[in-house]
Design a protein around this motif. Structure first.
Motif, PDB file in Angstrom:
ATOM      1  N   SER A  84       0.826  -1.209   0.000  1.00  0.00           N
ATOM      2  CA  SER A  84       0.000   0.000   0.000  1.00  0.00           C
ATOM      3  C   SER A  84       0.862   1.261   0.000  1.00  0.00           C
ATOM      4  N   LEU A  85       1.900   1.270   0.824  1.00  0.00           N
ATOM      5  CA  LEU A  85       2.793   2.429   0.878  1.00  0.00           C
ATOM      6  C   LEU A  85       3.488   2.638  -0.463  1.00  0.00           C
ATOM      7  N   ASP A  86       3.904   1.552  -1.085  1.00  0.00           N
ATOM      8  CA  ASP A  86       4.544   1.632  -2.401  1.00  0.00           C
ATOM      9  C   ASP A  86       3.559   2.149  -3.452  1.00  0.00           C
ATOM     10  N   ASP A  87       2.327   1.645  -3.423  1.00  0.00           N
ATOM     11  CA  ASP A  87       1.294   2.097  -4.374  1.00  0.00           C
ATOM     12  C   ASP A  87       1.052   3.599  -4.265  1.00  0.00           C
ATOM     13  N   ASP A  88       1.125   4.123  -3.046  1.00  0.00           N
ATOM     14  CA  ASP A  88       0.827   5.539  -2.812  1.00  0.00           C
ATOM     15  C   ASP A  88       2.071   6.422  -2.824  1.00  0.00           C
ATOM     16  N   LYS A  89       3.192   5.874  -3.309  1.00  0.00           N
ATOM     17  CA  LYS A  89       4.434   6.627  -3.508  1.00  0.00           C
ATOM     18  C   LYS A  89       5.044   7.167  -2.215  1.00  0.00           C
TER      19      LYS A  89
END
Length: 150
Positions: A52-57
């Protein structure tokens, strides 16, 4: 324990009451949040948090293993967002995804200010900072094992 008739008279007509009651009583049903969450381990939650953190940059994501070092959680994740708005959005989306996918209700603090948001998923503690605030508090230095690069 109250009689069934007395209990029914007090209950609101909302559907959510049943899942709240099953969680509180410790007897989860298949549709309750605790029923969906029962088999989910901390490693699965950690993997979803990181995705999730990666998806949201989110930037500069660090995972700290707390197993055997603290009883508050198994893992701590620290990351940064570029602005107060992004910090709030990262936290909000993470909480939403964990609720939708695992039925996990997370506690969240600091979202309104957007400088430092703490998300307690029970197994994983997530800190989302603005870079300046992260530099000021330096949580990594406090929680990283001795000799680990920060």
């Amino acid at each position: 324990m109250p009689r069934a008739g007395a209990k029914a008279a007090r209950e609101p007509a909302e559907d959510t009451v049943l899942s709240d009651l099953s969680v509180a009583s410790g007897t989860p049903d298949a549709n309750s949040a605790a029923g969906r969450d029962a088999d989910v381990g901390s490693d699965v939650i950690l993997a979803r948090v990181l995705a999730s953190l990666d998806d949201d940059k989110a930037e500069d994501i660090i995972t700290i293993d707390l197993r055997g070092r603290s009883s508050i959680a198994d893992y701590m994740v620290i990351c940064s967002g570029r602005s107060s708005r992004q910090v709030g959005a990262i936290a909000e989306k993470l909480v939403e995804r964990l609720k939708d996918e695992f039925g996990r209700i997370c506690k969240i603090e600091g979202k309104d200010q957007g400088d430092w948001v703490l998300i307690d998923t029970q197994d994983v503690i997530v800190h989302v900072f603005r870079p300046e605030v992260r530099d000021f508090y330096q949580l990594e230095k406090m929680w990283m094992p001795a000799g680990a690069p920060v």
